[in-house]
Design a protein around this motif. Structure first.
Motif, PDB file in Angstrom:
ATOM      1  N   SER A  56       5.606  27.985  39.579  1.00 16.93           N
ATOM      2  CA  SER A  56       4.233  28.507  39.540  1.00 16.93           C
ATOM      3  C   SER A  56       3.727  28.600  38.102  1.00 16.93           C
ATOM      4  CB  SER A  56       4.143  29.861  40.244  1.00 16.93           C
ATOM      5  OG  SER A  56       4.944  30.810  39.582  1.00 16.93           O
ATOM      6  N   ILE A  57       4.575  29.027  37.179  1.00 15.22           N
ATOM      7  CA  ILE A  57       4.167  29.100  35.772  1.00 15.22           C
ATOM      8  C   ILE A  57       3.940  27.695  35.222  1.00 15.22           C
ATOM      9  CG2 ILE A  57       4.967  29.695  33.445  1.00 15.22           C
ATOM     10  CD1 ILE A  57       6.303  32.155  34.667  1.00 15.22           C
ATOM     11  N   VAL A  58       4.852  26.776  35.537  1.00 15.08           N
ATOM     12  CA  VAL A  58       4.693  25.390  35.100  1.00 15.08           C
ATOM     13  C   VAL A  58       3.381  24.824  35.620  1.00 15.08           C
ATOM     14  CG1 VAL A  58       5.637  23.055  35.321  1.00 15.08           C
ATOM     15  CG2 VAL A  58       7.172  24.970  34.847  1.00 15.08           C
ATOM     16  N   GLY A  59       3.075  25.082  36.890  1.00 14.43           N
ATOM     17  CA  GLY A  59       1.828  24.601  37.491  1.00 14.43           C
ATOM     18  C   GLY A  59       0.594  25.181  36.820  1.00 14.43           C
ATOM     19  N   GLN A  60       0.633  26.470  36.493  1.00 11.77           N
ATOM     20  CA  GLN A  60      -0.507  27.103  35.819  1.00 11.77           C
ATOM     21  C   GLN A  60      -0.745  26.482  34.444  1.00 11.77           C
ATOM     22  OE1 GLN A  60       0.503  31.237  35.686  1.00 11.77           O
ATOM     23  NE2 GLN A  60       0.171  31.558  37.883  1.00 11.77           N
TER      24      GLN A  60
ATOM     25  N   GLN B 206      10.055  20.693  27.571  1.00 14.29           N
ATOM     26  CA  GLN B 206      11.494  20.494  27.490  1.00 14.29           C
ATOM     27  C   GLN B 206      11.971  20.240  28.910  1.00 14.29           C
ATOM     28  OE1 GLN B 206      14.405  23.678  26.623  1.00 14.29           O
ATOM     29  NE2 GLN B 206      15.222  22.274  25.085  1.00 14.29           N
ATOM     30  N   LEU B 207      12.630  19.115  29.085  1.00 11.96           N
ATOM     31  CA  LEU B 207      13.143  18.757  30.397  1.00 11.96           C
ATOM     32  C   LEU B 207      14.523  19.359  30.588  1.00 11.96           C
ATOM     33  CD1 LEU B 207      12.050  15.003  30.459  1.00 11.96           C
ATOM     34  CD2 LEU B 207      10.808  17.012  31.274  1.00 11.96           C
ATOM     35  N   ASN B 208      14.918  19.512  31.845  1.00 12.87           N
ATOM     36  CA  ASN B 208      16.236  20.097  32.113  1.00 12.87           C
ATOM     37  C   ASN B 208      17.328  19.025  32.185  1.00 12.87           C
ATOM     38  OD1 ASN B 208      15.744  18.979  34.596  1.00 12.87           O
ATOM     39  ND2 ASN B 208      15.463  20.923  35.649  1.00 12.87           N
ATOM     40  N   THR B 209      17.083  17.863  31.600  1.00 18.10           N
ATOM     41  CA  THR B 209      18.093  16.815  31.516  1.00 18.10           C
ATOM     42  C   THR B 209      18.837  16.940  30.189  1.00 18.10           C
ATOM     43  OG1 THR B 209      16.432  15.305  30.624  1.00 18.10           O
ATOM     44  CG2 THR B 209      16.835  15.210  32.990  1.00 18.10           C
ATOM     45  N   VAL B 210      20.089  16.511  30.184  1.00 19.87           N
ATOM     46  CA  VAL B 210      20.914  16.603  28.978  1.00 19.87           C
ATOM     47  C   VAL B 210      21.551  15.246  28.692  1.00 19.87           C
ATOM     48  CG1 VAL B 210      21.398  19.070  29.194  1.00 19.87           C
ATOM     49  CG2 VAL B 210      22.884  17.434  30.331  1.00 19.87           C
ATOM     50  N   ASP B 211      22.032  15.081  27.457  1.00 21.17           N
ATOM     51  CA  ASP B 211      22.676  13.833  27.062  1.00 21.17           C
ATOM     52  C   ASP B 211      24.169  13.878  27.394  1.00 21.17           C
ATOM     53  OD1 ASP B 211      23.871  15.408  25.108  1.00 21.17           O
ATOM     54  OD2 ASP B 211      22.789  14.514  23.446  1.00 21.17           O
ATOM     55  N   HIS B 212      24.907  12.887  26.924  1.00 18.27           N
ATOM     56  CA  HIS B 212      26.336  12.789  27.210  1.00 18.27           C
ATOM     57  C   HIS B 212      27.156  13.911  26.575  1.00 18.27           C
ATOM     58  CE1 HIS B 212      25.705  10.590  23.450  1.00 18.27           C
ATOM     59  NE2 HIS B 212      26.939  10.919  23.143  1.00 18.27           N
ATOM     60  N   ASN B 213      26.582  14.626  25.600  1.00 19.07           N
ATOM     61  CA  ASN B 213      27.255  15.770  24.972  1.00 19.07           C
ATOM     62  C   ASN B 213      26.783  17.088  25.558  1.00 19.07           C
ATOM     63  OD1 ASN B 213      28.804  14.221  23.179  1.00 19.07           O
ATOM     64  ND2 ASN B 213      27.075  14.045  21.776  1.00 19.07           N
TER      65      ASN B 213
ATOM     66  N   TYR C 185      19.076  20.725  20.204  1.00 21.83           N
ATOM     67  CA  TYR C 185      17.861  21.374  20.671  1.00 21.83           C
ATOM     68  C   TYR C 185      18.283  22.437  21.684  1.00 21.83           C
ATOM     69  CZ  TYR C 185      16.007  17.159  18.591  1.00 21.83           C
ATOM     70  OH  TYR C 185      15.714  16.152  17.714  1.00 21.83           O
ATOM     71  N   PRO C 186      18.235  23.705  21.269  1.00 27.15           N
ATOM     72  CA  PRO C 186      18.686  24.757  22.173  1.00 27.15           C
ATOM     73  C   PRO C 186      17.810  24.813  23.422  1.00 27.15           C
ATOM     74  CG  PRO C 186      17.664  25.696  20.210  1.00 27.15           C
ATOM     75  CD  PRO C 186      17.727  24.220  20.003  1.00 27.15           C
ATOM     76  N   PRO C 187      18.417  25.127  24.559  1.00 25.39           N
ATOM     77  CA  PRO C 187      17.628  25.198  25.791  1.00 25.39           C
ATOM     78  C   PRO C 187      16.655  26.374  25.755  1.00 25.39           C
ATOM     79  CG  PRO C 187      19.878  25.901  26.192  1.00 25.39           C
ATOM     80  CD  PRO C 187      19.824  25.406  24.785  1.00 25.39           C
ATOM     81  N   LYS C 188      15.447  26.103  26.203  1.00 27.71           N
ATOM     82  CA  LYS C 188      14.449  27.164  26.327  1.00 27.71           C
ATOM     83  C   LYS C 188      14.583  27.771  27.716  1.00 27.71           C
ATOM     84  CE  LYS C 188      11.339  25.164  22.982  1.00 27.71           C
ATOM     85  NZ  LYS C 188       9.975  24.813  22.652  1.00 27.71           N
ATOM     86  N   PRO C 189      14.018  28.939  27.940  1.00 26.78           N
ATOM     87  CA  PRO C 189      14.168  29.588  29.250  1.00 26.78           C
ATOM     88  C   PRO C 189      13.571  28.731  30.375  1.00 26.78           C
ATOM     89  CG  PRO C 189      13.062  31.054  27.674  1.00 26.78           C
ATOM     90  CD  PRO C 189      13.248  29.740  27.003  1.00 26.78           C
ATOM     91  N   GLN C 190      14.264  28.719  31.502  1.00 27.48           N
ATOM     92  CA  GLN C 190      13.772  28.005  32.683  1.00 27.48           C
ATOM     93  C   GLN C 190      12.559  28.756  33.231  1.00 27.48           C
ATOM     94  OE1 GLN C 190      15.056  25.074  34.422  1.00 27.48           O
ATOM     95  NE2 GLN C 190      13.038  25.324  35.323  1.00 27.48           N
ATOM     96  N   GLN C 191      11.466  28.033  33.413  1.00 29.76           N
ATOM     97  CA  GLN C 191      10.255  28.638  33.960  1.00 29.76           C
ATOM     98  C   GLN C 191      10.140  28.324  35.449  1.00 29.76           C
ATOM     99  OE1 GLN C 191       7.533  26.736  31.205  1.00 29.76           O
ATOM    100  NE2 GLN C 191       7.161  28.681  30.165  1.00 29.76           N
TER     101      GLN C 191
ATOM    102  N   ILE D  25      11.056  19.810  34.700  1.00 27.85           N
ATOM    103  CA  ILE D  25      10.542  20.571  33.563  1.00 27.85           C
ATOM    104  C   ILE D  25      11.279  21.901  33.484  1.00 27.85           C
ATOM    105  CG2 ILE D  25       8.524  21.706  32.563  1.00 27.85           C
ATOM    106  CD1 ILE D  25       6.809  19.575  33.929  1.00 27.85           C
ATOM    107  N   GLN D  26      11.923  22.124  32.362  1.00 28.32           N
ATOM    108  CA  GLN D  26      12.598  23.401  32.134  1.00 28.32           C
ATOM    109  C   GLN D  26      11.636  24.405  31.525  1.00 28.32           C
ATOM    110  OE1 GLN D  26      16.554  23.479  31.249  1.00 28.32           O
ATOM    111  NE2 GLN D  26      16.522  25.222  29.869  1.00 28.32           N
ATOM    112  N   HIS D  27      10.849  23.922  30.561  1.00 25.18           N
ATOM    113  CA  HIS D  27       9.951  24.823  29.837  1.00 25.18           C
ATOM    114  C   HIS D  27       8.724  24.033  29.402  1.00 25.18           C
ATOM    115  CE1 HIS D  27       9.306  28.572  27.552  1.00 25.18           C
ATOM    116  NE2 HIS D  27       8.648  27.790  26.721  1.00 25.18           N
TER     117      HIS D  27
END
Length: 132
Positions: free
Chosen positions: A59-63, A78-85, A50-56, A117-119
């Motif tokens: 304020s945008i996340v809140g809106q 999409q959370l900014n957490t990743v797995d062991h890989n 799952y490719p990373p989406k742009p970090q927001q 929250i990343q995105h």
């Protein structure tokens, strides 16, 4: 057969030259089809990326959270957490049951810190009735 007739050399030769251990193959008969299907499904999921989406910004996340909550509209997270890989996990699609300045509550009553929250984006609804 008594001890005098027993030859340890014959046993040793048998295991060195004649006996072929099948390793894990001999245990495969113990796997049920459900186990095999679950293992195959897990392999497929492990290979998905799952490719990373742009970090927001916060304020945008809140809106978007505010809009989703007030309009009772589900979101894709999409959370900014990743797995062991070092790969991102799958996007979470869920309604927002509630939120405050630091935490959101998802439909399964899971609490997520807003900083994780990343995105986030609103789920686009499709009008299936044909009325437009």
């Amino acid at each position: 057969m008594n001890e005098k007739e027993f030859d340890l050399g014959i046993v040793k030769r048998f295991f060195e030259h004649d006996y072929h251990d099948r390793g894990l193959m001999k245990w495969q008969g113990f796997y049920l089809s459900d186990h095999t299907a679950a293992l195959n499904q897990q392999k497929i999921q492990d290979k998905q990326q799952y490719p990373p989406k742009p970090q927001q910004s916060l304020s945008i996340v809140g809106q978007i959270l505010s809009t989703a909550y007030t309009q009772n509209q589900p979101v894709n997270l999409q959370l900014n957490t990743v797995d062991h890989n070092n790969q991102h996990f799958a996007t979470i699609t869920t309604p927002i049951l509630g939120y405050n300045g630091a935490t959101i509550v998802l439909a399964n009553h899971q609490f997520i810190n807003i900083n994780y929250i990343q995105h986030i984006e609103l789920v686009r609804s499709t009008n299936w009735t044909g009325n437009q």
